[in-house]
Design an enzyme around this catalytic site. Structure first.
Site, short mmCIF file in Angstrom:
data_model
loop_
_atom_site.label_atom_id
_atom_site.label_comp_id
_atom_site.label_asym_id
_atom_site.label_seq_id
_atom_site.Cartn_x
_atom_site.Cartn_y
_atom_site.Cartn_z
N CYS A 151 0.80 -1.23 0.00
CA CYS A 151 0.00 0.00 0.00
C CYS A 151 0.83 1.27 0.00
O CYS A 151 0.67 2.12 -0.89
CB CYS A 151 -0.96 0.05 1.18
SG CYS A 151 -1.65 -1.53 1.66
N GLN A 199 0.71 -10.78 -2.99
CA GLN A 199 -0.67 -10.30 -3.05
C GLN A 199 -1.01 -9.87 -4.47
O GLN A 199 -0.19 -9.27 -5.15
CB GLN A 199 -0.84 -9.10 -2.12
CG GLN A 199 -0.57 -9.41 -0.66
CD GLN A 199 -0.73 -8.18 0.21
OE1 GLN A 199 -0.12 -7.16 -0.05
NE2 GLN A 199 -1.54 -8.28 1.24
N ASP A 202 -2.51 -7.35 -5.47
CA ASP A 202 -2.90 -6.13 -4.78
C ASP A 202 -3.32 -5.05 -5.77
O ASP A 202 -2.85 -5.04 -6.91
CB ASP A 202 -1.69 -5.63 -3.99
CG ASP A 202 -2.08 -5.00 -2.68
OD1 ASP A 202 -3.28 -4.80 -2.47
OD2 ASP A 202 -1.19 -4.73 -1.86
N HIS A 250 -4.77 -0.66 -5.62
CA HIS A 250 -5.29 0.49 -4.91
C HIS A 250 -5.93 1.42 -5.92
O HIS A 250 -5.31 1.77 -6.92
CB HIS A 250 -4.18 1.18 -4.11
CG HIS A 250 -3.63 0.29 -3.05
ND1 HIS A 250 -2.57 -0.56 -3.28
CD2 HIS A 250 -4.06 0.05 -1.79
CE1 HIS A 250 -2.35 -1.27 -2.18
NE2 HIS A 250 -3.22 -0.93 -1.26
N LYS A 280 -15.60 -2.41 4.82
CA LYS A 280 -15.07 -3.32 3.80
C LYS A 280 -16.11 -4.36 3.40
O LYS A 280 -17.14 -4.52 4.06
CB LYS A 280 -13.78 -3.99 4.26
CG LYS A 280 -13.88 -4.85 5.50
CD LYS A 280 -12.47 -5.17 6.03
CE LYS A 280 -12.52 -5.93 7.34
NZ LYS A 280 -12.45 -7.37 7.19
N HIS A 287 -8.71 -0.50 -1.30
CA HIS A 287 -7.73 -1.61 -1.35
C HIS A 287 -8.51 -2.84 -1.80
O HIS A 287 -9.60 -3.08 -1.28
CB HIS A 287 -7.17 -1.95 0.03
CG HIS A 287 -6.56 -0.81 0.78
ND1 HIS A 287 -5.23 -0.79 1.10
CD2 HIS A 287 -7.09 0.32 1.30
CE1 HIS A 287 -4.97 0.31 1.80
NE2 HIS A 287 -6.08 1.00 1.93
#
Lengths: 660, 660
Positions: free
Chosen positions: A344, A391, A393, A395, A477, A523
Site C-alpha cells: 500500500c 498479493q 494487490d 489500490h 469493507k 484496497h
C-alpha cells in the site's frame, strides 16, 4: 452481567430484524424462543443477549438485543461443543477414576479437553471406548444445571478432589460469584453457557490425542489433549467424516509435492515457499488471467521493491505498531530499511508523485507484490500460512462521486474471478459499530460509504449479510467468503475503503472547483495471496485443474519408438497453438506411460500408433475418464485451444468431450 | 621490470599471432614496429611487453610477447590520455605559475589532473583558455623524455618546487629508481609510459571541473580536478562531442521521468527503483519476449523467495566472503536470514531436491529473480546502478557431453535477443590464465570446456577475442559486449561455466553407468539486469521504442467531441487485437493533442473526423515522421498487429509504412 441489576417488571427484547417485544422480567431464552415457534424452542441451544452468550434457562432481567442460537449459528455450535467437552470429561472420569482435569474449550471445529491421566497412557486406540461412554451418557438425557457458589466453596470442592489445575484456575479468578455446571454425575468449574440437555448430542467422534503443556508453558506438566467433534445428527457426522477424508486426499501439502507445485527447503527458510516449474506455470496462468482482466478494467500495473525505508512505514503508521508481524529493520548506511509487509504505502507514493486532476481519476494501480510478514514457526502450514507471499494487490484512488462505480467494479471483478473457478461466494459487508469511537476518517464519509456499499450490493442483487463492528479502523469493507468443492469456507478477496491513508500521505487531486481534495482509496485483492489461493485451488480441484491452469495439458504417447517422430511433429503444432505438451518418447510399455500420465494428472493423452499415423488422427484419453475415441488431430487441437481460451471447468469439459 | 636484467645479444619477440622474430638486444618498440610497416611505426603510441606497457623508445633486453599499441587499442588510448594529462599540467603551470600538482591519471574516457591552485578559483569558464594553451604546447612537437633518478634527487627537486603532494607520493615509493618524464618545460614524477611526442595530440577538449580531496580523503585539502579528453584527429573529437550531446538528450534519467518509466523516491529508498505503469508495460513485454523464447528452448520457470537462511550462502561460499555487497542479516527466531544477493543457490537447491537420471538432463531453470546488493550511495545512478534489480537468470544443469550443445544454445539465444534490438555484439571468451592457481574445479574440465567454447564459437562463425585470465574463479565464461545506437559499448549477457557449485551443493545425476556424476552448471542472463538493460534500451532508442515495446502504441485522436464515440469503438477493436491504446477524448484543439502524443513518443496516431467517419478510415500520423495518409481502419489495425508480432524495429517500420 448488567442484566442481574435491573428490577423493572418487564423487559423489552429487540430481535435481529429490529422488531421489539415486551416480556415479563425473568423470562428465559427458552420462553422467548417458544413464543416465536415450538420448532425454534426445540432447536435452540443458547441465546446471545447484548453480545453475551447465555444458557437458555437463565432469567432475562433487563432490556436487550437477542439472538436465539441454533446449530446453524456460530454461537450455537460453540455452546454445543463446549457442552460436549464436559461430556468427554464425564466419560473420562467414569472410565479412568482419579484423573485430573485442565481446561476443555470449544474450538473452530469441535472441542478438546486437557486431562492429567496420571501414570496411565491414553492413545488413539482408547478413543472408541471413550466415545461409546460419551454416547451412553448423552442418552441419559441429563440437564446441564448451573449453580453459583462462593469462591471458598469452590476451592474446598477442588481441594477435596485434589485437583491442582482447577485450584490454580480458581486462584486467578476474581473473588465473587463462581459458577459450577453439573450434568449427570459430573460437575465442572465453568463460566458457561451450556446446552439444555445431553440428549442434543446425537453423534460423537473423538479425533485425536496430543500432548499439551498445562497453560501452554513448556515448564509445566504435559497433559493429554483429546480432540473431538459432535453433532446433533448422525448424518452430519457422516458428512463431516467424509469431508475430512476428502480433505486429506486433497491436502495441498501432499498434492503440492506430488505434482511439483512447490517445495519448502529448510536451507532456504521455513515458511518461504519455492515455486517449482509446475507451480510457476499455474501461478503465471493465474496472474495472466487477472492481469488481462484488470487491463480491460483500466488498471495500470506497477512494480515496487521488496524493501523500503522505515520512514515509509512510520508515515503509514504501520511501524512500530505492527512490529510483531514484521521482520527486524536492516541498517543501510545511516538509514533503516524493512522487508515490505505490504504494498500500500509504495502505491500511495506513486499516486503522490504528481499532481492529479479530477479528470485523471480514478487511478487504479495494481501489483503482484511479494510481501514478508513474520509468523511463528508453529503456525506455518504449506502454502496456506507462510512468511512471504504475493498479493494480487491494487489500490484505486477516486473521488467520492466515483466511489459507488468503483465498488461495483471491484465486486464484479471479484465475482467474475470466483465464478471462473466454480466457487460460490458469500458476501459480508463489514461496517463500523456506531457505538465505538476507534474509527478513523470523517463520520459523514463513513455513513455515505456504508450507504453506497449497500446500494451497490442491492443493485447487483447480491445476497449479503451485514457485520457491524467488523470494519477495519480506516474504513468499511466487503468480505468474500468462498465455498470449495468439499464445502469448506475460506475468506478470500477483500474490498476495503480507506479514509485514513490519503491524510497520512497527504494525497490530493485538483477538483473542478480548482481546490485540492482528498481522494478515497479502495484496497482490493480478489485472490488475497497467490500462495494461499493456490493451496485452496489445489484442494478445491483435488489437483485436477481446468485445462487452462494445468501445468502440462497434453501428454503425447507414441505406442512405440517408430512413432516418436510424428509425436514430435504434433508436439510442435500443439506448442505453436500455445498448449503445454509432454512428449513421452521413452521406450516403455504404453500401459505404463498412460498410468504415469494419470498420476501426473495431465488432462489429455493423445496416443499415436499405426492407425493414427495412417489417418492423421489421434486416439484421445481423458484423465480419470478414459478413452474418448479417435479424432482428426487438427480438430482436436482446435477443441483443446478453445477449452483453454474459454477457461472451461473440468466438469464442463467432460460433458463437452463425451458429446463430441 | 625483468627485461632490464638480461645480457644476451639477441631477444626473441613473439607477436600476437604467435609468430616470433629475433632482434638485437636493446631494440626499441619503435624499431620493432618499423620492421613491420612504416605506417604502424607512425601510429604506434606505446608497446605492451609481457603485459607491461612501455615507452616506444625503451630498449628491449629480454625475450617477450609484444603488442604494438595504437590508438585503436585500450593500452594505446591509456598512454595517449596519460600523456595528455601531462600536457594539461604543463599548460596550467604556464598559465598559473606556482600551482602544485597532485595526480593525473588516464581514465576510461580521457584523463584528469588534480591541482592545487592556491587562492585562485578555476571554473569551467577558464577551460577554453587552458585548452588553447595545451594545443599551443602540443604543436611545439616536444618529445616525452624519460629520466631515471635516485629517490633523493627526486625529493630535492620537489622540495625546491615546494610541492607537498609529490613529496608525499615520493615518501610512499620504495627506495630505488624513480622516473621523471619531461616534455617541453614540464617535468613530472611519473612511472610512465608516454607517447613519443606531443604532436600526436591533435584535438583537445576539457570537459569539467570538480572538487576532489587529496587522495580521496575528506580530511585532506580539496584540490581542483580538471577532466579532459584528447584525440589524434579533430574528426574524432567532433564525433565524440556529438555522441556526448546525443547521450545527454537520451539520458535515461531524463527520459525515464518524462516517459513515466520509473521513479526513485527517497521515502522508499535510494537505489530502489519503482517501475511506473509505462515502465512496467515495457518490462513485462521484455520478460514475455524472453520467457516465450526460453519456453521454446526447453527452460522451466521457477520463483524463489527474496530472503534466505544464511546457511544457504555459507554453503555457496558467498557468505561471509562478499559481505561488503550484501545487506546485514536479519534475525528470525534463532536463525539468520539475508536479502538474496543472487538466485543461483536457490536454483541449486531446486535441482538437488530430487534424484536425476542422465536422461532427464539438461535441466534448465529460469527465473526473473530480484536480488539486493549494497552499493555506496555515491555510486547509485538511475536504473543503471541500483541496490535492487531483477536478473533474467537461468541455470542449466547438464552432463559434460551436453555442454557443447548447451553453450551453443546460450550463445544463440543471446545473439537472438540482441539482434531483436539491433544491437551489434562483440564476443569475448574469458579463459583462465594457465600460470595462475586460483581457479576451482579440475584442470581437465577447464581444458575441455575452453576447447569446446572455442569450437562452438568457430562453428557459429563468430568473430571473437580471447581474454586469458578473465575467467571467473569457478569456470570460463563468454562475455557479450553490445554497441548502442550512438556507439557506446556495454557489457551485457554473460554465459558462465561452473565446476565449483555442483561440488558445494553436492549435485549429482545417475549416469548410464549407474554411477553418480557431477553435472556442470551454466549460469546465463542475456539482459543481465532488467533495470540496467532498460536504461540502455531507453538511451539506445532515445525513448522511441519499437512498437512492441511502446507503453502506449496508438493514440486515437477525434478532431472534435462528436467523433469520440467512433474513437471508443476503434479503441475497443484495437484493444481486442492486443494493442495498447490511448484515446484522447478531451475537448482540446487537434494540434495540441498531436503535439502531446509526439511528446509522449506514442508511435502512431489515428485521427478521426468527418471524412474518416463516413468512409470507415483513419488518418494515420507516425511519431517523428508526420502524416502517412488515410487507410481503411481494419487494414491499418492488421498492419499494426503484424508490426508488434514481428517486433519490427522503428527504422524498419518507417520504411514499410512509407511504402504502404
Amino acid at each position: 452481567m448488567s442484566s442481574e441489576k435491573s428490577d423493572q417488571s418487564s423487559v423489552t427484547i429487540t430481535f435481529p430484524d429490529k422488531h421489539t417485544r415486551t416480556f415479563p422480567t425473568g423470562v428465559t431464552g427458552f420462553e422467548v424462543a417458544s413464543s416465536i415457534s415450538p420448532r425454534l424452542a426445540k432447536d435452540a441451544l443458547s441465546i446471545t443477549l447484548n453480545e453475551t452468550v447465555m444458557d437458555l434457562d437463565r432469567p432475562i432481567t433487563s432490556d436487550g438485543e437477542i439472538r436465539i442460537n441454533t446449530w446453524d449459528t456460530n454461537d450455537g455450535k460453540m455452546t454445543f461443543w463446549h457442552s460436549s467437552a464436559h461430556l468427554l470429561a464425564e466419560a473420562v472420569e467414569a472410565l479412568y477414576p482419579g484423573v485430573r482435569l485442565g481446561i476443555g474449550p470449544a474450538i473452530e471445529q469441535g472441542f478438546y479437553y486437557d486431562i492429567d491421566f496420571g501414570d496411565t497412557t491414553v492413545s488413539v486406540e482408547d478413543l472408541p471406548k471413550i466415545e461409546k461412554k460419551m454416547l451412553e451418557l448423552a442418552r441419559t438425557k441429563s440437564d446441564f444445571v448451573r449453580r453459583e457458589v462462593p469462591k471458598d466453596e469452590a476451592v474446598s470442592f477442588y481441594k477435596e478432589k485434589q485437583d491442582p489445575y482447577k485450584l490454580e484456575l480458581l486462584e486467578d479468578l476474581e473473588d465473587g460469584t463462581i459458577s459450577f455446571y453439573t450434568q449427570g454425575n459430573f460437575t465442572d468449574l465453568c463460566r458457561g453457557p451450556h446446552i439444555p440437555n445431553t440428549q442434543n448430542v446425537k453423534a460423537i467422534k473423538l479425533l485425536n490425542v496430543a500432548g499439551a503443556y498445562w497453560r501452554g508453558d513448556s515448564d509445566n506438566k504435559q497433559l493429554t489433549r483429546i480432540y473431538g467433534i459432535t453433532f446433533p445428527k448422525q448424518k452430519m457426522l457422516d458428512e463431516y467424516l467424509h469431508m475430512l477424508e476428502e480433505a486429506k486426499k486433497r491436502d495441498h501439502k501432499k498434492l503440492g509435492k506430488e505434482l511439483g507445485i512447490y517445495m519448502i527447503d529448510s536451507m532456504v527458510g521455513s515458511g518461504l515457499p519455492i515455486w517449482l516449474p509446475n507451480g510457476t506455470v499455474l501461478r503465471r496462468s493465474l496472474e495472466a488471467f487477472l492481469r488481462d482482466e484488470q487491463i480491460k478494467r483500466g488498471y495500470q500495473e506497477v512494480i515496487t521493491p521488496h524493501i523500503a525505508n522505515l520512514k515509509l512505514y512510520e508515515t503509514s503508521g504501520h511501524y512500530p505498531y505492527y512490529s510483531d508481524s514484521q521482520y527486524d529493520p536492516i541498517q543501510v548506511d545511516d538509514e533503516q530499511y524493512m522487508m515490505k509487509p505490504m504494498n500500500c504505502p509504495h502505491h500511495h507514493r506513486i499516486y503522490g508523485r504528481e499532481m492529479h486532476s479530477y479528470r485523471d481519476l480514478p487511478v487504479r494501480l495494481s501489483e503482484f507484490g511479494t510481501v514478508y510478514r513474520y509468523e511463528q514457526s508453529g503456525e506455518l502450514n504449506g502454502l496456506s500460512r507462510v512468511r512471504g507471499f504475493t498479493q494480487d494487490d491494487a489500490h484505486i484512488y477516486c473521488t467520492d462521486d466515483q466511489l459507488k462505480d468503483e465498488i461495483k467494479n471491484c465486486i464484479d471483478l471479484t465475482q467474475y474471478v470466483f465464478n471462473t473457478f466454480d466457487m460460490p461466494v458469500d458476501i459480508r459487508l463489514s461496517f463500523r459499530d456506531d457505538n465505538e469511537k476507534k474509527y478513523g476518517g470523517k463520520s459523514e464519509n463513513w455513513e455515505r460509504a456504508q450507504r453506497e456499499i449497500r446500494e451497490v450490493a442491492d443493485e447487483l442483487g447480491l445476497d449479503y449479510t451485514i457485520a457491524e463492528g467488523e470494519a477495519s479502523f480506516y474504513g468499511p469493507k466487503i468480505d468474500f467468503i468462498i465455498r470449495d468443492a468439499i464445502g469448506r469456507k475460506w475468506q478470500l478477496g477483500t474490498v476495503q475503503l480507506d479514509y485514513v491513508m490519503p491524510e497520512r500521505f497527504d494525497l490530493t487531486y485538483m477538483g473542478s472547483d480548482n481546490q485540492k481534495h482528498r481522494p478515497v482509496i479502495i484496497h482490493r485483492a480478489p485472490f488475497g495471496s497467490m500462495e494461499r489461493f493456490t493451496a485452496i485451488l489445489i484442494e478445491h480441484f483435488a489437483g485436477d485443474f481446468p485445462l487452462w491452469l494445468s501445468p502440462k495439458q497434453v501428454a503425447l504417447i507414441p505406442v512405440s519408438d517408430q512413432y516418436n517422430e510424428l509425436a514430435y511433429e504434433y508436439a510442435e503444432k500443439l506448442r505453436e497453438a500455445g498448449l503445454r505438451v509432454h512428449t513421452d518418447d521413452r521406450s516403455e510399455q504404453i500401459g505404463l506411460k498412460i498410468r504415469e500420465s494419470e498420476t501426473a494428472k495431465i488432462p489429455y493423452m493423445m496416443i499415436i500408433g499405426e492407425r493414427e499415423k495412417a489417418n492423421k488422427t489421434v486416439a484421445v484419453r481423458k484423465h480419470k475418464i478414459g478413452d474418448l475415441g479417435t479424432f482428426a488431430f487438427d480438430d482436436y487441437l482446435n477443441k483443446l485451444a478453445t477449452e483453454v481460451q474459454s477457461r472451461t471447468l473440468p466438469s464442463e469439459a467432460d460433458k463437452k468431450t463425451t458429446s463430441n
